[in-house]
Design a protein around this motif. Structure first.
Motif, PDB file in Angstrom:
ATOM      1  N   GLN A 476       0.814  -1.324  -0.050  1.00  0.00           N
ATOM      2  CA  GLN A 476       0.028  -0.074   0.209  1.00  0.00           C
ATOM      3  C   GLN A 476       0.718   1.298   0.080  1.00  0.00           C
ATOM      4  O   GLN A 476       0.276   2.250   0.190  1.00  0.00           O
ATOM      5  CB  GLN A 476      -0.907  -0.076   1.208  1.00  0.00           C
ATOM      6  N   ARG A 477       2.089   1.405  -0.157  1.00  0.00           N
ATOM      7  CA  ARG A 477       3.048   2.359  -0.328  1.00  0.00           C
ATOM      8  C   ARG A 477       2.484   3.422  -1.411  1.00  0.00           C
ATOM      9  O   ARG A 477       2.159   4.573  -1.138  1.00  0.00           O
ATOM     10  CB  ARG A 477       4.281   1.785  -0.573  1.00  0.00           C
ATOM     11  N   SER A 478       2.248   2.728  -2.611  1.00  0.00           N
ATOM     12  CA  SER A 478       1.595   3.878  -3.589  1.00  0.00           C
ATOM     13  C   SER A 478       0.430   4.452  -3.290  1.00  0.00           C
ATOM     14  O   SER A 478       0.325   5.642  -3.557  1.00  0.00           O
ATOM     15  CB  SER A 478       1.423   3.202  -5.053  1.00  0.00           C
ATOM     16  N   LEU A 479      -0.480   3.863  -2.703  1.00  0.00           N
ATOM     17  CA  LEU A 479      -1.887   4.146  -2.052  1.00  0.00           C
ATOM     18  C   LEU A 479      -1.535   5.628  -1.171  1.00  0.00           C
ATOM     19  O   LEU A 479      -2.092   6.771  -1.295  1.00  0.00           O
ATOM     20  CB  LEU A 479      -2.673   3.360  -1.384  1.00  0.00           C
ATOM     21  N   HIS A 482      -0.461   8.661  -3.160  1.00  0.00           N
ATOM     22  CA  HIS A 482      -1.573   9.225  -3.758  1.00  0.00           C
ATOM     23  C   HIS A 482      -2.236  10.192  -2.731  1.00  0.00           C
ATOM     24  O   HIS A 482      -2.783  11.389  -2.973  1.00  0.00           O
ATOM     25  CB  HIS A 482      -2.339   8.161  -4.318  1.00  0.00           C
ATOM     26  N   ILE A 483      -2.320   9.748  -1.530  1.00  0.00           N
ATOM     27  CA  ILE A 483      -3.116  10.398  -0.427  1.00  0.00           C
ATOM     28  C   ILE A 483      -2.408  11.502  -0.027  1.00  0.00           C
ATOM     29  O   ILE A 483      -2.653  12.813   0.079  1.00  0.00           O
ATOM     30  CB  ILE A 483      -3.256   9.544   0.745  1.00  0.00           C
ATOM     31  N   LEU A 484      -0.805  11.524  -0.032  1.00  0.00           N
ATOM     32  CA  LEU A 484      -0.028  12.608   0.561  1.00  0.00           C
ATOM     33  C   LEU A 484       0.033  13.435  -0.596  1.00  0.00           C
ATOM     34  O   LEU A 484      -0.093  14.675  -0.362  1.00  0.00           O
ATOM     35  CB  LEU A 484       1.253  12.056   0.403  1.00  0.00           C
ATOM     36  N   THR A 485      -0.151  13.287  -1.834  1.00  0.00           N
ATOM     37  CA  THR A 485       0.102  14.247  -2.951  1.00  0.00           C
ATOM     38  C   THR A 485      -1.419  14.745  -3.578  1.00  0.00           C
ATOM     39  O   THR A 485      -1.423  15.375  -4.709  1.00  0.00           O
ATOM     40  CB  THR A 485       0.854  13.876  -4.266  1.00  0.00           C
ATOM     41  N   ASP A 486      -2.422  14.195  -2.903  1.00  0.00           N
ATOM     42  CA  ASP A 486      -3.910  14.550  -3.402  1.00  0.00           C
ATOM     43  C   ASP A 486      -4.179  15.824  -3.375  1.00  0.00           C
ATOM     44  O   ASP A 486      -4.080  16.386  -2.152  1.00  0.00           O
ATOM     45  CB  ASP A 486      -4.866  13.694  -2.731  1.00  0.00           C
ATOM     46  N   ARG A 487      -4.531  16.670  -3.992  1.00  0.00           N
ATOM     47  CA  ARG A 487      -4.849  18.120  -3.857  1.00  0.00           C
ATOM     48  C   ARG A 487      -6.180  18.693  -4.224  1.00  0.00           C
ATOM     49  O   ARG A 487      -6.257  19.793  -4.801  1.00  0.00           O
ATOM     50  CB  ARG A 487      -3.831  19.020  -4.790  1.00  0.00           C
TER      51      ARG A 487
END
Length: 674
Positions: A476-479, A482-487
């Motif tokens: 789940q690293r890629s998830l 995505h959450i970290l860079t979701d703008r």
């Protein structure tokens, strides 16, 4: 004797009612029946097919939204449904009313309550609750019932224990009498065929349907495999079980597919498919698992992650422990800006083929399924109903209060503490069994798919992110990235409450501090996301966490130094301090000393301590020569407001001076506190 049955929407409510009605009809051929349901649900066709008359009333589930309009709409529909039910009760005059759950039961039972108050209904009420966690309406209408039969002991906590009887789950008699050879002949299967039955309940399960379609190319290579797929008849605004499945299968371009893949919208005689199958892929509901035990079939169980108190996963794990089934969990993934729950079709195909190629294991699983303890539920239920009809009181009850089910707590933060405790007891994550680790990671996935805005920054998804790190859930690293860079920005109301992006600052910070930090070794995508976060994120705690982790990751990339240098101009002291600390581990250029120089005399002692720590690390790494460091030590102001039992800045500077000592010999100068 007149019996009115009500309950519906799904097979878990309709089929118990039909099983009860069939057994009553077998015992009392002269009994009269009437079924009350909704015209757009499963009961609309399943009940007439079994030879029972049916009437329809208006009903809808209790709205979870706090808006006034859904509540008003619900109240209007319920009032109309109660009026229709009053007319039905006055016309049919039942002596026993049997409700098997589902919101469609509410109008009839409320109508009975009103008529009973004025002496126009003397029917006795038997309410059957098939779920471990009763719905809200069943909890309310349960007050009107004379006896409540439950499938799960823990469901009794929501009802008056003086009226509760644990009766298990009733199975239709045809499941008991079905024969494998007869079933295979009826479905056109030979003895050499290896048959797989796949279904997700009466309405179908989108996740299972889509996973099976993805698995078909892997299954096609086997000439002996036959797939019986019950898609369900669900049709909503975003998904059509039949239409979407048909389109997806056609897109595969597989020829002669009807010879080995047979789709069904609905299979009334599903007991034949059970008996004919070698392996069953299904959900983990009580009814389905009871049917598996009666027929004695190995299963690959995909629990519904949103089931009340996660009882489907608990049921499935019990089947797995005795060797009757394997559990295949759904997982969370990022898709088009949302976190969704899904099932990998390739993994499904792999698990199925492994079972089909191991006949001895299938035989052991079948025997284990047949040995699962089962109550004689139909007889227990009929005894309760008969006793109600005779004396209106029912059989004597055991009034012990039901125990809470064993297993992890349902509240998110309590689950987090529970998992951490289990890991410590096991001696570390590497010592946890594969079955337990898969189950705990599934719990993280369940939390990650929470979509309510208030739950994302404050509750379930936030805990799911922490569990990714705690459980070393590298998949789940890629998830997390995505959450970290979701703008995506939230609406005006959420911004007034302190929100900025859909995944709030607390969540983004924990994605770094808990998730990525505990996962450890990082790839270039992780470093890119951290650098972007440090440069762009509006929340200072997130930027500070990103800077700190960039300094802790091994093998830094060249761009990290540039981003950390830029972070030295950040307006937030916490970010600057973390950037200073990180530069000691990341910087490789000769510009480091000059970029640190403006902070030598800074009024904030933490900045100066960050400089000292950066110089210490750079000296250890050989980025700076001892002579370079020794030449600037006297320029660093050592005064500090940090007067605690330890003087952090002075001690750090003294340590640095000692390491640069060979270059300072003979100067006669020491570093002293001002």
């Amino acid at each position: 004797m007149k019996y009115l049955l009500t309950g519906g929407g799904t097979g878990g409510h309709v089929y118990p009612a039909l099983a009860i009605a069939d057994e009553i009809r077998r015992r009392r051929p002269d009994a009269e029946f009437l079924y009350v349901g909704r015209k757009d649900k499963l009961e609309a066709w399943a009940v007439p097919d079994r030879g029972y008359p049916i009437r329809f009333v208006r009903a809808r589930p209790f709205p979870r939204a706090r808006s006034l309009w859904p509540l008003l709409g619900f109240a209007f529909v319920l009032a109309w449904g109660v009026f229709q039910s009053i007319c039905t009760l006055l016309r049919f005059r039942p002596e026993v009313i049997i409700g098997t759950g589902g919101y469609v039961s509410a109008p009839i039972l409320f109508a009975h309550g009103l008529l009973q108050k004025i002496g126009l209904s003397r029917a006795r009420i038997f309410l059957y609750e098939p779920n471990a966690h009763p719905g809200l309406l069943n909890q309310v209408v349960g007050r009107l019932a004379h006896r409540i039969g439950i499938a799960f002991e823990q469901a009794g906590r929501w009802f008056d224990m003086k009226r509760v009887a644990v009766v298990g789950y009733p199975v239709r008699r045809e499941f008991i009498d079905v024969d494998r050879a007869t079933a295979r002949a009826a479905l056109g299967l030979t003895n050499e065929d290896k048959a797989v039955l796949v279904f997700g309940g009466s309405g179908g399960a989108r996740v299972i349907n889509e996973a099976l379609v993805a698995a078909l190319p892997h299954l096609q290579v086997r000439e002996d495999v036959r797939v019986l797929h019950v898609t369900g008849r669900y049709r909503g605004a975003d998904y059509d079980a039949v239409g979407h499945t048909r389109t997806a299968v056609a897109a595969l371009g597989i020829e002669q597919i009807d010879q080995w893949y047979r789709p069904f919208e609905y299979l009334d005689e599903i007991h034949l498919a059970y008996a004919a199958a070698d392996v069953v892929v299904c959900r983990g509901g009580a009814g389905t698992l009871t049917e598996l035990g009666v027929v004695g079939k190995p299963a690959l169980i995909v629990p519904l992650p949103t089931s009340a108190e996660d009882h489907q996963a608990a049921n499935a794990r019990e089947m797995e422990k005795v060797g009757a089934a394997q559990v295949l969990y759904q997982h969370a993934r990022w898709s088009q800006g949302e976190v969704e729950s899904t099932l990998d079709g390739g993994v499904l195909a792999q698990r199925l083929l492994a079972l089909l190629d191991d006949p001895p294991r299938l035989a052991q699983m079948a025997e284990a399924a047949r040995s699962m303890p089962r109550q004689n539920s139909l007889e227990l239920i009929l005894d309760e109903i008969d006793q109600l009809a005779i004396d209106g009181r029912g059989n004597p009850l055991n009034l012990e209060f039901p125990r809470r089910p064993a297993g992890p707590p349902s509240e998110a933060n309590a689950l987090m503490r529970w998992v951490q405790t289990r890991i410590r007891e096991a001696g570390g994550i590497s010592q946890v069994s594969e079955a337990d680790l898969s189950y705990w990671r599934y719990q993280a996935d369940r939390l990650l798919v929470s979509r309510a805005w208030s739950e994302i920054p404050l509750g379930r998804r936030n805990v799911g992110i922490k569990l990714i790190g705690v459980l070393s859930y590298e998949k789940q690293r890629s998830l997390l990235l995505h959450i970290l860079t979701d703008r995506r920005r939230v609406g005006r109301l959420q911004r007034l409450c302190g929100g900025d992006y859909y995944h709030g600052g607390i969540v983004r910070r924990n994605a770094v501090e808990w998730g990525l930090h505990l996962l450890g070794e990082a790839d270039s995508a992780t470093r890119d996301a951290l650098e972007k976060t440090l440069a762009e994120d509006p929340y200072f705690e997130v930027r500070a966490a990103a800077a700190r982790l960039l300094g802790q990751l091994p093998n830094p990339q060249d761009t990290s130094e540039v981003v950390l240098f830029a972070a030295l101009d950040d307006r937030c002291p916490a970010v600057v301090v973390e950037a200073l600390n990180a530069l000691g581990s990341v910087a490789t250029s000769g510009a480091l000393l000059e970029r640190l120089r403006p902070f030598f005399q800074h009024a904030n002692w933490q900045y100066r301590q960050g400089v000292v720590l950066a110089l210490t690390k750079a000296l250890e790494r050989g980025v700076l020569e001892p002579s370079e460091v020794a030449g600037v030590l006297d320029q660093i102001l050592t005064s500090s407001s940090h007067f605690k039992p330890n003087f952090a800045l002075n001690e750090a500077l003294q340590t640095l001076a000692e390491r640069a000592a060979p270059q300072r010999e003979g100067t006669g100068r020491d570093v002293r506190v001002l």
